[in-house]
Structure formats: structure tokens, C-alpha cells
Design a protein around this motif. Structure first.
Motif, mmCIF file in Angstrom:
data_model
loop_
_atom_site.group_PDB
_atom_site.id
_atom_site.type_symbol
_atom_site.label_atom_id
_atom_site.label_comp_id
_atom_site.label_asym_id
_atom_site.label_seq_id
_atom_site.Cartn_x
_atom_site.Cartn_y
_atom_site.Cartn_z
ATOM 1 N N ILE A 1 0.976 -1.033 0.068
ATOM 2 C CA ILE A 1 0.019 0.357 -0.253
ATOM 3 C C ILE A 1 1.016 1.728 -0.001
ATOM 4 O O ILE A 1 0.684 2.028 -0.971
ATOM 5 N N VAL A 2 1.822 1.590 0.668
ATOM 6 C CA VAL A 2 3.173 2.020 0.939
ATOM 7 C C VAL A 2 3.842 2.464 -0.294
ATOM 8 O O VAL A 2 4.852 3.581 -0.866
ATOM 9 N N SER A 3 3.952 0.840 -0.926
ATOM 10 C CA SER A 3 5.837 1.596 -1.090
ATOM 11 C C SER A 3 5.203 1.700 -3.244
ATOM 12 O O SER A 3 6.317 2.186 -3.915
ATOM 13 N N ILE A 4 4.259 1.201 -3.708
ATOM 14 C CA ILE A 4 3.732 1.738 -4.761
ATOM 15 C C ILE A 4 3.147 2.676 -5.127
ATOM 16 O O ILE A 4 4.144 3.264 -6.238
ATOM 17 N N PRO A 5 2.878 3.392 -3.979
ATOM 18 C CA PRO A 5 2.957 4.910 -4.373
ATOM 19 C C PRO A 5 3.856 5.777 -4.006
ATOM 20 O O PRO A 5 4.206 6.677 -5.018
ATOM 21 N N LEU A 6 4.979 5.312 -3.569
ATOM 22 C CA LEU A 6 6.811 5.757 -2.909
ATOM 23 C C LEU A 6 7.075 5.342 -4.199
ATOM 24 O O LEU A 6 7.564 6.414 -4.738
ATOM 25 N N GLY A 7 6.803 4.215 -5.370
ATOM 26 C CA GLY A 7 7.366 3.847 -6.296
ATOM 27 C C GLY A 7 6.677 5.116 -7.316
ATOM 28 O O GLY A 7 8.041 5.383 -7.994
ATOM 29 N N PHE A 8 6.022 5.392 -7.869
ATOM 30 C CA PHE A 8 5.807 6.431 -9.022
ATOM 31 C C PHE A 8 6.222 7.536 -8.560
ATOM 32 O O PHE A 8 6.516 8.151 -8.916
ATOM 33 N N LEU A 9 6.167 8.323 -7.005
ATOM 34 C CA LEU A 9 6.576 9.719 -6.740
ATOM 35 C C LEU A 9 8.078 9.467 -7.521
ATOM 36 O O LEU A 9 8.302 10.422 -7.986
ATOM 37 N N LEU A 10 8.903 8.228 -6.945
ATOM 38 C CA LEU A 10 10.240 8.523 -7.288
ATOM 39 C C LEU A 10 10.173 8.090 -8.460
ATOM 40 O O LEU A 10 11.617 9.389 -9.640
ATOM 41 N N THR A 11 9.320 7.985 -9.495
ATOM 42 C CA THR A 11 9.739 8.148 -10.754
ATOM 43 C C THR A 11 9.116 9.199 -11.446
ATOM 44 O O THR A 11 9.996 9.411 -11.940
ATOM 45 N N LEU A 12 8.520 10.239 -10.944
ATOM 46 C CA LEU A 12 8.075 10.744 -11.254
ATOM 47 C C LEU A 12 9.870 12.091 -11.410
ATOM 48 O O LEU A 12 10.155 12.882 -11.601
ATOM 49 N N ALA A 13 9.840 11.898 -9.863
ATOM 50 C CA ALA A 13 10.652 12.529 -10.071
ATOM 51 C C ALA A 13 12.513 12.273 -10.217
ATOM 52 O O ALA A 13 13.239 13.365 -11.111
ATOM 53 N N VAL A 14 12.351 11.212 -11.069
ATOM 54 C CA VAL A 14 13.682 10.362 -11.924
ATOM 55 C C VAL A 14 13.310 11.627 -13.172
ATOM 56 O O VAL A 14 14.449 11.701 -13.440
ATOM 57 N N LYS A 15 12.161 11.119 -13.786
ATOM 58 C CA LYS A 15 12.030 11.948 -14.904
ATOM 59 C C LYS A 15 11.599 13.899 -14.519
ATOM 60 O O LYS A 15 11.914 14.578 -15.356
ATOM 61 N N SER A 16 12.060 14.157 -13.685
ATOM 62 C CA SER A 16 12.150 15.556 -13.256
ATOM 63 C C SER A 16 12.848 16.175 -13.763
ATOM 64 O O SER A 16 14.336 15.510 -14.450
ATOM 65 N N SER A 17 12.849 17.268 -14.446
ATOM 66 C CA SER A 17 13.819 18.549 -15.418
ATOM 67 C C SER A 17 14.345 19.353 -14.334
ATOM 68 O O SER A 17 15.994 20.071 -14.697
ATOM 69 N N PHE A 18 14.096 18.671 -13.273
ATOM 70 C CA PHE A 18 15.231 19.755 -11.952
ATOM 71 C C PHE A 18 16.501 18.745 -11.698
ATOM 72 O O PHE A 18 16.268 17.300 -11.234
ATOM 73 N N LYS A 19 17.720 18.753 -11.788
ATOM 74 C CA LYS A 19 18.844 17.465 -12.069
ATOM 75 C C LYS A 19 18.871 17.440 -10.230
ATOM 76 O O LYS A 19 18.916 15.820 -10.640
ATOM 77 N N PRO A 20 19.484 18.357 -9.796
ATOM 78 C CA PRO A 20 19.510 17.569 -8.389
ATOM 79 C C PRO A 20 18.560 16.189 -8.206
ATOM 80 O O PRO A 20 18.993 15.431 -7.104
ATOM 81 N N LEU A 21 16.945 16.845 -8.214
ATOM 82 C CA LEU A 21 16.105 15.607 -7.532
ATOM 83 C C LEU A 21 16.294 14.733 -8.401
ATOM 84 O O LEU A 21 16.155 13.450 -7.716
ATOM 85 N N SER A 22 16.307 14.795 -9.624
ATOM 86 C CA SER A 22 16.285 13.264 -10.781
ATOM 87 C C SER A 22 17.699 12.504 -10.375
ATOM 88 O O SER A 22 17.790 11.807 -10.056
ATOM 89 N N TRP A 23 18.939 13.210 -10.003
ATOM 90 C CA TRP A 23 19.744 12.816 -9.523
ATOM 91 C C TRP A 23 19.737 11.878 -8.184
ATOM 92 O O TRP A 23 20.012 10.688 -8.199
ATOM 93 N N LEU A 24 19.183 12.229 -7.214
ATOM 94 C CA LEU A 24 19.180 12.339 -6.208
ATOM 95 C C LEU A 24 17.825 10.997 -5.547
ATOM 96 O O LEU A 24 18.481 9.622 -5.815
ATOM 97 N N ALA A 25 17.133 10.949 -6.420
ATOM 98 C CA ALA A 25 16.309 9.785 -7.096
ATOM 99 C C ALA A 25 16.568 8.406 -7.493
ATOM 100 O O ALA A 25 16.697 7.274 -6.830
ATOM 101 N N HIS A 26 17.777 9.364 -8.833
ATOM 102 C CA HIS A 26 18.553 7.817 -9.835
ATOM 103 C C HIS A 26 19.345 7.225 -8.009
ATOM 104 O O HIS A 26 19.612 6.141 -8.333
ATOM 105 N N GLY A 27 20.171 8.046 -7.228
ATOM 106 C CA GLY A 27 21.196 7.454 -6.409
ATOM 107 C C GLY A 27 20.544 6.441 -5.163
ATOM 108 O O GLY A 27 20.989 5.142 -5.091
#
Length: 218
Positions: free
Chosen positions: A28-54
Motif C-alpha cells: 500500500i505504501v511502496s507502490i505510491p512511493l515508487g510512482f513518486l520516485l519515477t516522477l522524481a527521476v523524470k523531473s527536469s530539476f536535475k538535483p532531484l532527478s540525480w537524488l532519485a537515481h542515486g
């Protein structure tokens, strides 16, 4: 004989309740969190994207057992703030599973997004849909449809991975099976535990198969 079976089966079924509870909390918690991480990875704000990738790289690149041990036994040893990082074992296990599986679900959802043809975005623009409407009405339904089989496989893996609770002294199914083995010097409890795990995974498999048929995967 019946009395002996009741003696070992009922405690194991009680342990299975803990297994199921952890599974549902993690899903219940990891699926929404995983989707938010996906959005973070695809974010145009590079520091957020790098942080999510890491984050995803670290969580997928290290063993779940190591992460559980770190949260349960390592965090309380952190200087100064360690005393504030002492969690109940079950709570610590939930945190570990959620953080770990969110990373895997993030990659699944990212793959689902990559599978969507760019023409879908262009068609939505032609129809005059806003970015929000395009995302919620066109992209997300297709993404979840594509990702569903992988989510199914990962969920089945999750219910089996709950056996790792045994390593952090949470009284779940495997804990009671091992207790019975040590007490009675017989491997029968292992087979019973295996049957219980198999029943749980079969039920989960049937549920996801039904969802897949509904979305015309078969």
C-alpha cells in the motif's frame, strides 16, 4: 496426532498473519512511493532527478537483509541521534520493506512510461487536453496496464521476502516453524510453512491473473 498438528499449525498461522500484515503495509505504501520516485527521476530539476537515481541505485544494489539489519540495529548506533532512531522491530521491518520495494516499483513504472508511444502525447495535444488531463486520462492508465505483470511478479517476490523478518526477530511464519523444528527435532514444520507460503502466493497469483485478464493481457 491431531493434537500435535494443532500444536504446530496454529502458531504458524498466527505468524502468517504477521506476514500478511507486512505484505499489505509494504504494498500500500511502496507502490505510491515508487510512482513518486519515477516522477522524481523524470523531473527536469536535475538535483532531484540525480537524488532519485542515486536512491534507486543504492536500494536495488544492496541486499534487503542488509537494509533491514541497518534499520533495526545500525541506526540506534548513530552518534547523537541514534537514541531517536530506535524503532519497534516490526515497524523497522516495514520501513525497510517499503524503502526497498519502492525503488523496484519505481523502475517498473519508469519502464511502463518508456513503453508508451510518443504519439500518445501528440494525440492528446491535438485533442486539446491539458498536461494534467493527458497524464491522468491517457498516460497513467496505459502505464499501469503495461506495468501490471511486473508489479504482479514483484508482489509475489515481496510475500516470499517477508521470511526475512526471521532475521530481525519478528515472530512471523518462519519464526514459528523454526521454533517447532528446534523443539520437536523434525522437518515437518518446514513443509507446513512451505505449503502456507505456497497458498498465499497462489492466491496472489490468481488475483493478479484476474486483473490481467480484465485488462486483456490474455
Amino acid at each position: 496426532m491431531v493434537e500435535y498438528w494443532n500444536k504446530i499449525v496454529w502458531p504458524m498461522l498466527e505468524g502468517a498473519q504477521m506476514t500478511v500484515l507486512l505484505f499489505f503495509i509494504a504494498i500500500i505504501v511502496s507502490i505510491p512511493l515508487g510512482f513518486l520516485l519515477t516522477l522524481a527521476v523524470k523531473s527536469s530539476f536535475k538535483p532531484l532527478s540525480w537524488l532519485a537515481h542515486g536512491y534507486i541505485t543504492i536500494m536495488r544494489g544492496t541486499p534487503l537483509l542488509l537494509q533491514l539489519l541497518l534499520i533495526c540495529f545500525g541506526l540506534p548506533m548513530v552518534p547523537i541521534i541514534g537514541e531517536y532512531l530506535v524503532f519497534d522491530r516490526f515497524v523497522a521491518a516495514c520501513i525497510g520493506f517499503i524503502l526497498n520495494y519502492a525503488a523496484y516499483f519505481a523502475e517498473i513504472f519508469r519502464g511502463g512510461l518508456l513503453a508508451i508511444d510518443k504519439g500518445q502525447y501528440e494525440a492528446a495535444q491535438v485533442l486539446g487536453l491539458s498536461k494534467w488531463q493527458t497524464t491522468t486520462r491517457v498516460i497513467l492508465p496505459q502505464m499501469f496496464r503495461v506495468a501490471l505483470p511486473a508489479v504482479s511478479n514483484e508482489s509475489i517476490t515481496l510475500i516470499k521476502d517477508t521470511a526475512l523478518l526471521y532475521a530481525v526477530a519478528v515472530p512471523e511464519l518462519l519464526h514459528f516453524a523454526q521454533t517447532a523444528v528446534n523443539r520437536d527435532f523434525t522437518i515437518v514444520p518446514y513443509f507446513i510453512a512451505g505449503i502456507i507460503y505456497l497458498i498465499m502466493t497462489l492466491i496472489l497469483t490468481l488475483l493478479f491473473k484476474r486483473l490481467e485478464r480484465r485488462y486483456k493481457f490474455e
